[in-house]
Scaffold this motif. Structure first.
Motif, PDB file in Angstrom:
ATOM      1  N   GLY A   1      -3.826  21.054   1.075  1.00 21.26           N
ATOM      2  CA  GLY A   1      -5.039  20.621   0.401  1.00 21.26           C
ATOM      3  C   GLY A   1      -4.777  19.447  -0.517  1.00 21.26           C
ATOM      4  N   LEU A   2      -3.667  19.501  -1.255  1.00 25.44           N
ATOM      5  CA  LEU A   2      -3.299  18.399  -2.132  1.00 25.44           C
ATOM      6  C   LEU A   2      -3.057  17.131  -1.328  1.00 25.44           C
ATOM      7  N   LEU A   3      -2.361  17.271  -0.206  1.00 23.92           N
ATOM      8  CA  LEU A   3      -2.074  16.117   0.634  1.00 23.92           C
ATOM      9  C   LEU A   3      -3.363  15.539   1.215  1.00 23.92           C
ATOM     10  N   GLU A   4      -4.248  16.404   1.695  1.00 19.62           N
ATOM     11  CA  GLU A   4      -5.497  15.922   2.264  1.00 19.62           C
ATOM     12  C   GLU A   4      -6.338  15.203   1.218  1.00 19.62           C
ATOM     13  N   GLU A   5      -6.366  15.750   0.014  1.00 23.42           N
ATOM     14  CA  GLU A   5      -7.124  15.101  -1.058  1.00 23.42           C
ATOM     15  C   GLU A   5      -6.549  13.721  -1.372  1.00 23.42           C
ATOM     16  N   THR A   6      -5.215  13.637  -1.423  1.00 27.48           N
ATOM     17  CA  THR A   6      -4.578  12.352  -1.699  1.00 27.48           C
ATOM     18  C   THR A   6      -4.880  11.340  -0.601  1.00 27.48           C
ATOM     19  N   LEU A   7      -4.830  11.791   0.646  1.00 33.66           N
ATOM     20  CA  LEU A   7      -5.078  10.876   1.760  1.00 33.66           C
ATOM     21  C   LEU A   7      -6.534  10.412   1.781  1.00 33.66           C
ATOM     22  N   GLU A   8      -7.457  11.280   1.421  1.00 33.64           N
ATOM     23  CA  GLU A   8      -8.860  10.861   1.352  1.00 33.64           C
ATOM     24  C   GLU A   8      -9.020   9.724   0.350  1.00 33.64           C
ATOM     25  N   ARG A   9      -8.379   9.867  -0.795  1.00 32.82           N
ATOM     26  CA  ARG A   9      -8.462   8.804  -1.802  1.00 32.82           C
ATOM     27  C   ARG A   9      -7.759   7.532  -1.321  1.00 32.82           C
ATOM     28  N   ALA A  10      -6.652   7.710  -0.601  1.00 32.16           N
ATOM     29  CA  ALA A  10      -5.924   6.544  -0.090  1.00 32.16           C
ATOM     30  C   ALA A  10      -6.732   5.819   0.978  1.00 32.16           C
ATOM     31  N   LEU A  11      -7.462   6.565   1.796  1.00 30.86           N
ATOM     32  CA  LEU A  11      -8.344   5.944   2.793  1.00 30.86           C
ATOM     33  C   LEU A  11      -9.455   5.165   2.105  1.00 30.86           C
ATOM     34  N   GLU A  12     -10.013   5.738   1.059  1.00 29.48           N
ATOM     35  CA  GLU A  12     -11.069   5.057   0.316  1.00 29.48           C
ATOM     36  C   GLU A  12     -10.543   3.784  -0.349  1.00 29.48           C
ATOM     37  N   ALA A  13      -9.290   3.838  -0.822  1.00 29.87           N
ATOM     38  CA  ALA A  13      -8.699   2.667  -1.472  1.00 29.87           C
ATOM     39  C   ALA A  13      -8.236   1.613  -0.481  1.00 29.87           C
ATOM     40  N   GLY A  14      -8.243   1.945   0.797  1.00 32.79           N
ATOM     41  CA  GLY A  14      -7.805   0.979   1.802  1.00 32.79           C
ATOM     42  C   GLY A  14      -6.311   0.943   2.009  1.00 32.79           C
ATOM     43  N   TRP A  15      -5.574   1.920   1.473  1.00 39.59           N
ATOM     44  CA  TRP A  15      -4.129   1.940   1.654  1.00 39.59           C
ATOM     45  C   TRP A  15      -3.741   2.519   3.009  1.00 39.59           C
TER      46      TRP A  15
ATOM     47  N   ALA B   1       0.825  -1.203   0.000  1.00 36.81           N
ATOM     48  CA  ALA B   1       0.000   0.000   0.000  1.00 36.81           C
ATOM     49  C   ALA B   1       0.861   1.255   0.000  1.00 36.81           C
ATOM     50  N   ALA B   2       1.987   1.217   0.709  1.00 31.46           N
ATOM     51  CA  ALA B   2       2.880   2.372   0.738  1.00 31.46           C
ATOM     52  C   ALA B   2       3.426   2.674  -0.651  1.00 31.46           C
ATOM     53  N   VAL B   3       3.813   1.638  -1.385  1.00 30.06           N
ATOM     54  CA  VAL B   3       4.330   1.840  -2.741  1.00 30.06           C
ATOM     55  C   VAL B   3       3.238   2.401  -3.650  1.00 30.06           C
ATOM     56  N   ALA B   4       2.031   1.899  -3.507  1.00 26.84           N
ATOM     57  CA  ALA B   4       0.917   2.419  -4.314  1.00 26.84           C
ATOM     58  C   ALA B   4       0.637   3.878  -3.985  1.00 26.84           C
ATOM     59  N   LEU B   5       0.677   4.220  -2.701  1.00 27.13           N
ATOM     60  CA  LEU B   5       0.462   5.606  -2.289  1.00 27.13           C
ATOM     61  C   LEU B   5       1.545   6.512  -2.843  1.00 27.13           C
ATOM     62  N   LEU B   6       2.796   6.060  -2.808  1.00 25.76           N
ATOM     63  CA  LEU B   6       3.894   6.853  -3.352  1.00 25.76           C
ATOM     64  C   LEU B   6       3.675   7.136  -4.828  1.00 25.76           C
ATOM     65  N   ALA B   7       3.305   6.115  -5.579  1.00 21.43           N
ATOM     66  CA  ALA B   7       3.080   6.306  -7.010  1.00 21.43           C
ATOM     67  C   ALA B   7       1.959   7.311  -7.251  1.00 21.43           C
ATOM     68  N   ARG B   8       0.883   7.190  -6.483  1.00 22.59           N
ATOM     69  CA  ARG B   8      -0.239   8.111  -6.641  1.00 22.59           C
ATOM     70  C   ARG B   8       0.171   9.540  -6.287  1.00 22.59           C
ATOM     71  N   LEU B   9       0.902   9.680  -5.221  1.00 23.63           N
ATOM     72  CA  LEU B   9       1.319  11.003  -4.769  1.00 23.63           C
ATOM     73  C   LEU B   9       2.234  11.669  -5.794  1.00 23.63           C
ATOM     74  N   ARG B  10       3.126  10.903  -6.370  1.00 18.34           N
ATOM     75  CA  ARG B  10       4.039  11.476  -7.367  1.00 18.34           C
ATOM     76  C   ARG B  10       3.288  11.843  -8.643  1.00 18.34           C
ATOM     77  N   ASP B  11       2.249  11.077  -8.980  1.00 15.10           N
ATOM     78  CA  ASP B  11       1.426  11.443 -10.134  1.00 15.10           C
ATOM     79  C   ASP B  11       0.777  12.813  -9.915  1.00 15.10           C
ATOM     80  N   LEU B  12       0.341  13.067  -8.681  1.00 13.29           N
ATOM     81  CA  LEU B  12      -0.386  14.292  -8.381  1.00 13.29           C
ATOM     82  C   LEU B  12       0.528  15.476  -8.083  1.00 13.29           C
ATOM     83  N   ALA B  13       1.639  15.213  -7.393  1.00 16.42           N
ATOM     84  CA  ALA B  13       2.474  16.310  -6.884  1.00 16.42           C
ATOM     85  C   ALA B  13       3.817  16.419  -7.575  1.00 16.42           C
ATOM     86  N   GLY B  14       4.192  15.468  -8.401  1.00 10.60           N
ATOM     87  CA  GLY B  14       5.460  15.544  -9.119  1.00 10.60           C
ATOM     88  C   GLY B  14       6.647  15.623  -8.178  1.00 10.60           C
TER      89      GLY B  14
END
Length: 471
Positions: A296-310, A232-245
């Protein structure tokens, strides 16, 4: 006093040529207390000219030399051997910031400048030097370069190698290579500075460096997260880098065992979350712009990560003090381990995508071979660097376990090698891993290393017994 020591004392001053046991003692052991050496003398030159004169004198006398900085290394690379033949050349008196060039985003610092001092000098010039280590208050520029140190912000800025523009180096015969050009482009042949970065003083002594600076971060967002697993951590990292570069500055993985030691041994620390979890991530976003919506970007990412179960739970820092408290949990893991007792330490790297599989395979293999083993795993997941440390929780059992270090290392390192990883990510080779290299490097690679070593140091006087395996 023999002729060489008399000459060295005349070169640097008698008070800076140490020959008595008590005076030399602090320079003859490593930070972890694992390696103890002996030396003919410890010499503390004041500038590059004195370093060159000391090296030339030692070369004429065929005397081995051990370069040393802040002596915070973890692999015994700055500790002399027990034969007592070497002179330790400590560079801590080379303390000048020679030049700061904000327009070129560059700084020239001598080898004895502490990393924290370098960071402060950059800050005063409204610039940022990104290398950050737990030992930054005591480690020095020369040692950082000689070990190619990494730290927590490699994900965005690269390790030391990516931060060096040029070097000044005293060669094994005492000549000074003046390569301090602060250029981003210099395509005039071999990039000689790369030979000395990560060479641990086996090819020459770094006395100064031109280093890259960056715009100062004006905004940051820091969070401590409980994640369901390393996958889940690796998936979160990939998602975060997609959003925040490249605004993702750091992404650290911390096991519960690691956090537990900090809470047990480091005063004034507390668990950021209400319930314990097996795995955590400490992440940071930063931006050179003061008015950015990082939180705000971080909070949005974490909301999606919570929904995904990561992500299971999260603590977002709302002030610099809260961010510093979160970082203290990560940065004190090594100190907490030291207070707990000796462990078998591994500084390994893998492709980021391969970290979860390694953790699963290594835990299974070690638990089968050594029931009850305690695994303290943490590190820079963003660049695939894990600190993977092992011990038995019961002190009466730990001694027997530590005695089996070669067997334990073989299990861990074989799995790393099978995963296309490295047995040394940021701590270097030193004495600790020198004899392991033939297991994981090809004969051609080792032969090329020996060829370079012999070409630059034909007498084998520079930091003998380190890095390059014996034939």
């Amino acid at each position: 006093m023999d002729a060489l020591l008399s000459e060295l004392a005349a070169l640097v001053g008698a008070e800076h040529c140490l020959t008595e046991g008590d005076a030399m003692a602090p320079y003859l052991t490593d930070w972890r207390g694992r390696y103890q050496g002996r030396a003919r003398a410890v010499v503390l030159p004041a500038d590059t000219a004195q370093v060159a004169a000391v090296v030339a004198a030692c070369a004429r006398a065929a005397c081995p030399m051990v370069p040393q900085g802040g002596n915070t290394g973890l692999c015994g690379g700055a500790t002399p051997l027990m034969d007592g033949r070497a002179v330790v050349i400590n560079l801590s008196r080379l303390r000048r910031i020679r030049r700061v060039d904000p327009a070129n985003n560059a700084i020239v610092a001598e080898a004895g400048v502490k990393l924290a001092e370098l960071q402060a000098a950059a800050d005063e010039a409204e610039r940022f030097f990104p290398l950050s280590l737990a030992s930054e208050g005591s480690c020095e520029v020369g040692g950082v370069i000689s070990t190619n140190a990494g730290g927590v912000q490699v994900l965005r800025y690269g390790n030391t190698r990516e931060l060096v523009l040029g070097l000044e180096v005293v060669m094994p015969d005492g000549q000074i290579w003046e390569g301090l050009r602060a250029l981003r482009k210099d395509n005039t042949g071999y990039d000689l500075k790369q030979l000395f970065i990560g060479a641990e003083g086996t090819l020459g002594i770094v006395t100064a460096a031109s280093l890259k600076l960056f715009p100062k971060p004006r905004s940051r967002a820091t969070a401590w997260l409980a994640v369901t697993s390393p996958v889940a951590a690796v998936a979160l990292l990939a998602r975060l880098r997609d959003l925040a570069g490249d605004r993702v500055t750091a992404f650290e993985l911390v096991s519960r065992a690691s956090l537990g030691l900090v809470l047990q041994h480091i005063p004034d620390t507390r668990d950021p979350l209400a319930e314990p979890h097996p795995w955590y991530v400490l992440l940071e976003l930063s931006d050179a712009q003061a008015q950015t919506a990082l939180e705000g970007l971080l909070e949005e990412t974490l909301e999606r990560a919570l929904e995904a179960g990561w992500v299971l739970d999260a603590c977002l820092a709302r002030s610099e003090a809260q961010a510093a408290a979160l970082w203290a949990l990560r940065e004190n893991i090594s100190e907490a381990q030291k207070r707990e007792g000796i462990s078998i330490k591994h500084d390994i790297s893998l492709p980021v995508s391969g970290v979860p599989a390694f953790l699963e395979a290594a835990e299974a293999a070690l638990a089968a071979a050594y029931p009850g083993v305690r695994i303290v795993a943490f590190g820079h997941l963003g660049d695939g660097n894990l600190h993977y440390n092992l011990s038995k929780p019961a002190r009466e059992e730990n001694g027997d376990f530590i005695a089996r270090t070669p067997e334990v290392n073989r299990i861990v390192h074989d799995l790393v090698h099978a995963g296309q990883g490295s047995i040394s990510a940021e701590h270097g080779i030193g004495q600790l891993k020198r004899d392991l290299l033939p297991l994981y490097k090809s004969p051609l690679e080792l032969g090329l290393m020996r060829t370079i070593k012999h070409s630059l140091d034909p007498l084998g006087l520079m930091n003998p017994g380190k890095v390059v395996p014996a034939v």
